[in-house]
Design an enzyme around this catalytic site. Sequence first.
Site, PDB file in Angstrom:
ATOM      1  N   GLU A   1       0.725  -1.218  -0.618  1.00 56.07           N
ATOM      2  CA  GLU A   1       0.045  -0.205   0.020  1.00 56.07           C
ATOM      3  C   GLU A   1       0.742   1.391   0.035  1.00 56.07           C
ATOM      4  O   GLU A   1       1.911   1.406   0.375  1.00 56.07           O
ATOM      5  CB  GLU A   1      -0.763  -0.266   1.678  1.00 56.07           C
ATOM      6  CG  GLU A   1      -2.110  -1.118   1.219  1.00 56.07           C
ATOM      7  CD  GLU A   1      -2.745  -1.361  -0.119  1.00 56.07           C
ATOM      8  OE1 GLU A   1      -3.233   0.008  -0.576  1.00 56.07           O
ATOM      9  OE2 GLU A   1      -3.904  -1.585  -0.249  1.00 56.07           O
TER      10      GLU A   1
ATOM     11  N   ARG B   1     -18.374  -0.642   5.325  1.00 49.78           N
ATOM     12  CA  ARG B   1     -18.945  -1.708   4.623  1.00 49.78           C
ATOM     13  C   ARG B   1     -19.721  -2.158   5.170  1.00 49.78           C
ATOM     14  O   ARG B   1     -21.277  -2.780   4.834  1.00 49.78           O
ATOM     15  CB  ARG B   1     -19.217  -1.687   3.297  1.00 49.78           C
ATOM     16  CG  ARG B   1     -19.325  -2.359   1.866  1.00 49.78           C
ATOM     17  CD  ARG B   1     -18.552  -2.685   0.708  1.00 49.78           C
ATOM     18  NE  ARG B   1     -18.161  -3.707   0.970  1.00 49.78           N
ATOM     19  CZ  ARG B   1     -18.826  -4.985   0.689  1.00 49.78           C
ATOM     20  NH1 ARG B   1     -19.575  -5.086   1.171  1.00 49.78           N
ATOM     21  NH2 ARG B   1     -17.996  -5.790   0.517  1.00 49.78           N
TER      22      ARG B   1
ATOM     23  N   CYS C   1      -8.495  -2.277   7.485  1.00 51.76           N
ATOM     24  CA  CYS C   1      -7.228  -1.679   7.182  1.00 51.76           C
ATOM     25  C   CYS C   1      -6.697  -0.459   6.508  1.00 51.76           C
ATOM     26  O   CYS C   1      -5.288  -0.477   7.257  1.00 51.76           O
ATOM     27  CB  CYS C   1      -6.438  -2.473   5.781  1.00 51.76           C
ATOM     28  SG  CYS C   1      -6.584  -4.537   6.395  1.00 51.76           S
TER      29      CYS C   1
ATOM     30  N   HIS D   1      -1.096  -5.459   1.505  1.00 54.02           N
ATOM     31  CA  HIS D   1      -2.525  -6.886   1.834  1.00 54.02           C
ATOM     32  C   HIS D   1      -1.954  -7.727   0.438  1.00 54.02           C
ATOM     33  O   HIS D   1      -1.259  -8.302  -0.471  1.00 54.02           O
ATOM     34  CB  HIS D   1      -3.529  -5.705   0.876  1.00 54.02           C
ATOM     35  CG  HIS D   1      -4.640  -5.550   1.473  1.00 54.02           C
ATOM     36  ND1 HIS D   1      -4.369  -3.832   1.809  1.00 54.02           N
ATOM     37  CD2 HIS D   1      -5.484  -5.638   3.218  1.00 54.02           C
ATOM     38  CE1 HIS D   1      -5.640  -3.356   2.511  1.00 54.02           C
ATOM     39  NE2 HIS D   1      -6.232  -4.708   2.700  1.00 54.02           N
TER      40      HIS D   1
END
Lengths: 213, 213, 213, 213
Positions: free
Chosen positions: D78, D88, D141, D165
């Site tokens: 990342e 979500r 995350c 990830h």
Amino acid sequence: MKVLITGFTPFGGESLNPAYEAVKLLNNEIAGAEIVKAEIPTVFRESIKCLEEIIEKEKPDIAICIGQAGGRFEISIERIAINLDDARIPDNENNAPIDEVIFEDGENAYFAKLPIKAMVNEIIEEKIPAAVSNSAGTFVCNHLMYGLLYLIDKKYPNMKGGFIHVPFIPEQVVNKRNMAAMALDDIVKGLSCAIRAAVENDEDIKKTGGTIC
Amino acid sequence: MKVLITGFTPFGGESLNPAYEAVKLLNNEIAGAEIVKAEIPTVFRESIKCLEEIIEKEKPDIAICIGQAGGRFEISIERIAINLDDARIPDNENNAPIDEVIFEDGENAYFAKLPIKAMVNEIIEEKIPAAVSNSAGTFVCNHLMYGLLYLIDKKYPNMKGGFIHVPFIPEQVVNKRNMAAMALDDIVKGLSCAIRAAVENDEDIKKTGGTIC
Amino acid sequence: MKVLITGFTPFGGESLNPAYEAVKLLNNEIAGAEIVKAEIPTVFRESIKCLEEIIEKEKPDIAICIGQAGGRFEISIERIAINLDDARIPDNENNAPIDEVIFEDGENAYFAKLPIKAMVNEIIEEKIPAAVSNSAGTFVCNHLMYGLLYLIDKKYPNMKGGFIHVPFIPEQVVNKRNMAAMALDDIVKGLSCAIRAAVENDEDIKKTGGTIC
Amino acid sequence: MKVLITGFTPFGGESLNPAYEAVKLLNNEIAGAEIVKAEIPTVFRESIKCLEEIIEKEKPDIAICIGQAGGRFEISIERIAINLDDARIPDNENNAPIDEVIFEDGENAYFAKLPIKAMVNEIIEEKIPAAVSNSAGTFVCNHLMYGLLYLIDKKYPNMKGGFIHVPFIPEQVVNKRNMAAMALDDIVKGLSCAIRAAVENDEDIKKTGGTIC
């Protein structure tokens, strides 16, 4: 019992074919059956001729051909082969037939003579992704699968046989973005499960494996 | 010349079927041919029975059935239908056959009796995405396509026919992430192109439309 | 109220840019606001300079830049722009900066100054696929979005602004397999909804629009 | 040198988290550095608190947090974390913040303090798929990555740190169709390469890792 397992030579610009890489790593005995291995050229016609010679020499009880299905996410057990070549790219001898019949006296299509649902099941129980596939494409993979099933239909009625497609392995996709891959080790385990299921199941199991479209 | 175009009723929890929505919007005459439209239930067996009654009554020269292929990106002209039902979900009457033969006296598979490459070409020239597909799945779409080609083979040898799958339309995917869709208007235009090509081409064109796997 | 809407010139080998094609088709008035349209070169630095000149001349209340996001399935309202250029392909003047800061005195990132959730909602209510996006990439689209928000931060604190990515249109994907597209007409409708929501909502609505990864 | 590597607890209905499964299998020494391992709860706020306690106790030179990115095809390093939570799905304590700032006194975003291109390179040289990612999402995350970089900014200026990830592992996708996976063994190898590159590179290499959108 004797089981013939074939894998193709590399094609389409790849430096290896995960199908044959996996075949080489299979044990020489699975579920009590002797495993005979062979590499098949990725060439229309010649692939079937090569397969027939090996069958004639080895007289296997079961023959399963393995091919690379770049882009697929799981090991796929093919359900059916169709009597048609339609090459999107040339094969390894630069043949690119369009809409040509494979055998004039063959059926429009042949269903695999393998317990395909039992094979999928056995692989999934090993926690490796697998599925039935309803199309082996129109390139050399479908061509060889059709050839094998034609030979079973016409010459070797007691032989069983079919086709399995395997995904790319990781080293093939490091320069392809968002492309599925499966570790070679998992492909080998999955194929071993599939072979065991083919050896041990005379009848297939009743379990859905269909697709809507 | 008379062309029968059918579309299915909605299934799988959808409130509409883009296939029939598009069929309703087709002109009543395309390339000089009269277009007869019908809706077909998404039900094994009943769909074929319904189709046969309409064919018997209308005596079309060409029959093309249209179905929804949720997830596909382009209009796909199906190449082949297979003699097998394998339902992943129940149909609209709750039938869910697994690995059942459609007609005992039918071929393993039938190739579409349509100029499928010419149809793809005509759609693409209109700048709408289209492709040949080598599997219509194992649900009611394949079932109806197989039934149509079986009827052509057994009863109506002078009729032509086949199957076209269309994508979801945008309103079906607003709550499905990363799911392909095509505007209804483009589906209608694409189907019109396909019908025109079917009316105007006795022979198919020679152009690759294959897939590797 | 005056709203500036910009679209980029074509890039990456495409013969058109659906962003500017859609911008050209927008009404000159939406929700009572005057719509001013401009085309922006797909070039690092020059794009921001060009945008600043238009802002200086037009003094819009809201500025929204539109770009092409090839491969995306829905209209995406960008949430954030980052202070970094990292070009995977050269821009239209052959610049290809790697890991370069856009403005030394800018923040690491700026959040869009637009009611992004309300904009997504309004588009979806029109039955057109839309979503919040959490990355505008690292090419000229992110560059221009960052430039706009930097200008708002440093020079035009009363202006609102942000960025919208739109999918390919169908004619761009007829030769790309399995590539998402959206009809130009739907893109125009979707952008109009987004603009209306931007004009009518001072505060954003509270509704999830996140992603897990 | 001491390197802290964390992995999350399972979330989203999964029975394991490939991030922590991989962390557990890492060697205790990589490239001469001591590897300290920890499991972090998939919970907003608590995850950062837990991470801070471990950092306070262990005083690592480098801290890299690992998380699951279901659906991604490659190991992704990342580039940036943003100052925003937008859930979500609920976290493991049923928190589902919408558009909430993580730290009021934090920057809008923080760039990873790691040689991300060198890390990608090292993994790819091992023939394992890897890429830079420009969004860590808006769930726990991104939250933890932001928290780590905030702590570096405010309290531990000499520490390096960032986030990686990893894809699902095969056993997680046997019941998810067309979902990417990577063998756990390859994830472990890939993370080891990434850690080695982080230990050995003070400066990042200059190599594109961008995306257009």
